[in-house]
Design a protein around this motif. Structure first.
Motif, PDB file in Angstrom:
ATOM      1  N   TYR A   1       0.967  -1.017   0.005  1.00  0.00           N
ATOM      2  CA  TYR A   1       0.047   0.010   0.018  1.00  0.00           C
ATOM      3  C   TYR A   1       0.755   1.205   0.078  1.00  0.00           C
ATOM      4  O   TYR A   1       1.899   1.267   0.685  1.00  0.00           O
ATOM      5  N   THR A   2       0.673   2.241  -0.690  1.00  0.00           N
ATOM      6  CA  THR A   2       1.165   3.515  -0.776  1.00  0.00           C
ATOM      7  C   THR A   2       0.204   4.900  -0.686  1.00  0.00           C
ATOM      8  O   THR A   2      -0.995   4.759  -1.317  1.00  0.00           O
ATOM      9  N   VAL A   3       0.317   5.647   0.507  1.00  0.00           N
ATOM     10  CA  VAL A   3      -0.520   6.873   0.423  1.00  0.00           C
ATOM     11  C   VAL A   3      -0.351   7.759  -0.832  1.00  0.00           C
ATOM     12  O   VAL A   3       0.996   8.152  -0.836  1.00  0.00           O
ATOM     13  N   SER A   4      -1.124   8.226  -1.410  1.00  0.00           N
ATOM     14  CA  SER A   4      -1.012   9.290  -2.438  1.00  0.00           C
ATOM     15  C   SER A   4      -2.311  10.354  -2.339  1.00  0.00           C
ATOM     16  O   SER A   4      -3.198   9.813  -1.825  1.00  0.00           O
ATOM     17  N   ASN A   5      -2.057  11.590  -3.278  1.00  0.00           N
ATOM     18  CA  ASN A   5      -2.934  12.333  -3.319  1.00  0.00           C
ATOM     19  C   ASN A   5      -3.561  12.832  -2.045  1.00  0.00           C
ATOM     20  O   ASN A   5      -4.736  12.968  -2.003  1.00  0.00           O
ATOM     21  N   VAL A   6      -2.803  13.193  -1.155  1.00  0.00           N
ATOM     22  CA  VAL A   6      -3.570  13.863   0.212  1.00  0.00           C
ATOM     23  C   VAL A   6      -3.662  15.399  -0.004  1.00  0.00           C
ATOM     24  O   VAL A   6      -3.084  16.127  -0.361  1.00  0.00           O
ATOM     25  N   SER A   7      -4.971  15.572   0.454  1.00  0.00           N
ATOM     26  CA  SER A   7      -5.427  17.000  -0.022  1.00  0.00           C
ATOM     27  C   SER A   7      -6.328  17.292   1.443  1.00  0.00           C
ATOM     28  O   SER A   7      -7.122  16.508   2.227  1.00  0.00           O
ATOM     29  N   ASP A   8      -6.368  18.746   2.005  1.00  0.00           N
ATOM     30  CA  ASP A   8      -7.005  19.007   3.152  1.00  0.00           C
ATOM     31  C   ASP A   8      -7.917  20.135   2.592  1.00  0.00           C
ATOM     32  O   ASP A   8      -7.593  21.122   2.077  1.00  0.00           O
TER      33      ASP A   8
END
Length: 231
Positions: A53-60
């Protein structure tokens, strides 16, 4: 049919890996590029495969954090079987995983050649866990067009509760974890209702360290262990 049920259960459990940490979640690091690897074993401890698993496209935005988890699954021989992306959000004191993210890994393989309609409720994980705490149920409903007939399947995660705290070891290190117990109830044509218990070991700042699934008699059927973690 038995393999299909087991695949559904594994996928339903697997979403607990994909939650996230930001300012509103303390259990999983929510940073682009963070990666996890879990190795799966059958009930006898034999290797079944690995999932990265890889975390991507993080937005707030507006107090809500959204991200994408990229997943790749390979079998015990190292052959990549499939890959997929799914989303999740973190808002307030709770992480919510889109119910459609339950459709991954072996489940997607089972339905690769048929048209499906998926509905359900999100699975939630609050920050403030305490022993004895009860957690909200979740479910996914699948209607699969089998060419002239529709097969309906319903999977519920019920009786979710924080069972205890326990220190466990993994190839990544030793962790103090909360143990979350749940029961996965499946309903399929000609199969009736089946209930499969499971446990997840959850560590702050890491996420899921270990997961075990059992049959209706309580015998271990498969497990997943964190074998790589990189920030």
């Amino acid at each position: 049919m038995k393999n299909l049920i087991v695949s559904v259960i594994i996928c339903f459990l697997a979403v607990q890996i994909g939650a996230a940490q930001s300012q509103c979640s303390k259990y999983y690091p929510l940073e682009e590029g963070v990666s996890f690897q879990y190795t799966s074993y059958n009930g006898k401890g034999k290797l079944e495969g690995k999932t990265d698993y890889t975390v991507s496209n993080v937005s707030d935005s507006g107090g809500k954090t959204s991200a994408t988890m990229q997943m790749k699954y390979q079998d015990r021989k190292g052959k990549e079987i499939m890959s997929s992306d799914y989303g999740f959000t973190c808002e307030g004191n709770v992480v919510k995983i889109d119910f459609q993210s339950l459709m991954n890994q072996q489940m997607m393989q089972q339905f690769a050649a048929v048209e499906i309609d998926v509905t359900g409720t999100d699975i939630e994980l609050p920050n403030n866990l305490t022993v004895g705490q009860e957690l909200a149920d979740a479910n996914v409903k699948i209607a699969a067009d089998m060419g002239g007939m529709t097969m309906n399947m319903n999977v519920e995660t019920i009786n979710r509760k924080v069972e205890k705290r326990e220190k466990i070891s993994s190839p990544v290190g030793d962790f103090e974890c909360y143990v979350i117990y749940s029961e996965n109830k499946t309903k399929m044509p000609m199969m009736g209702n089946k209930i499969f218990p499971s446990r997840v070991w959850l560590a702050e700042g890491i996420g899921m360290v270990k997961q075990e699934s059992y049959n209706q008699k309580g015998k271990l059927t498969n497990s997943m262990v964190l074998t790589k973690f990189q920030k």
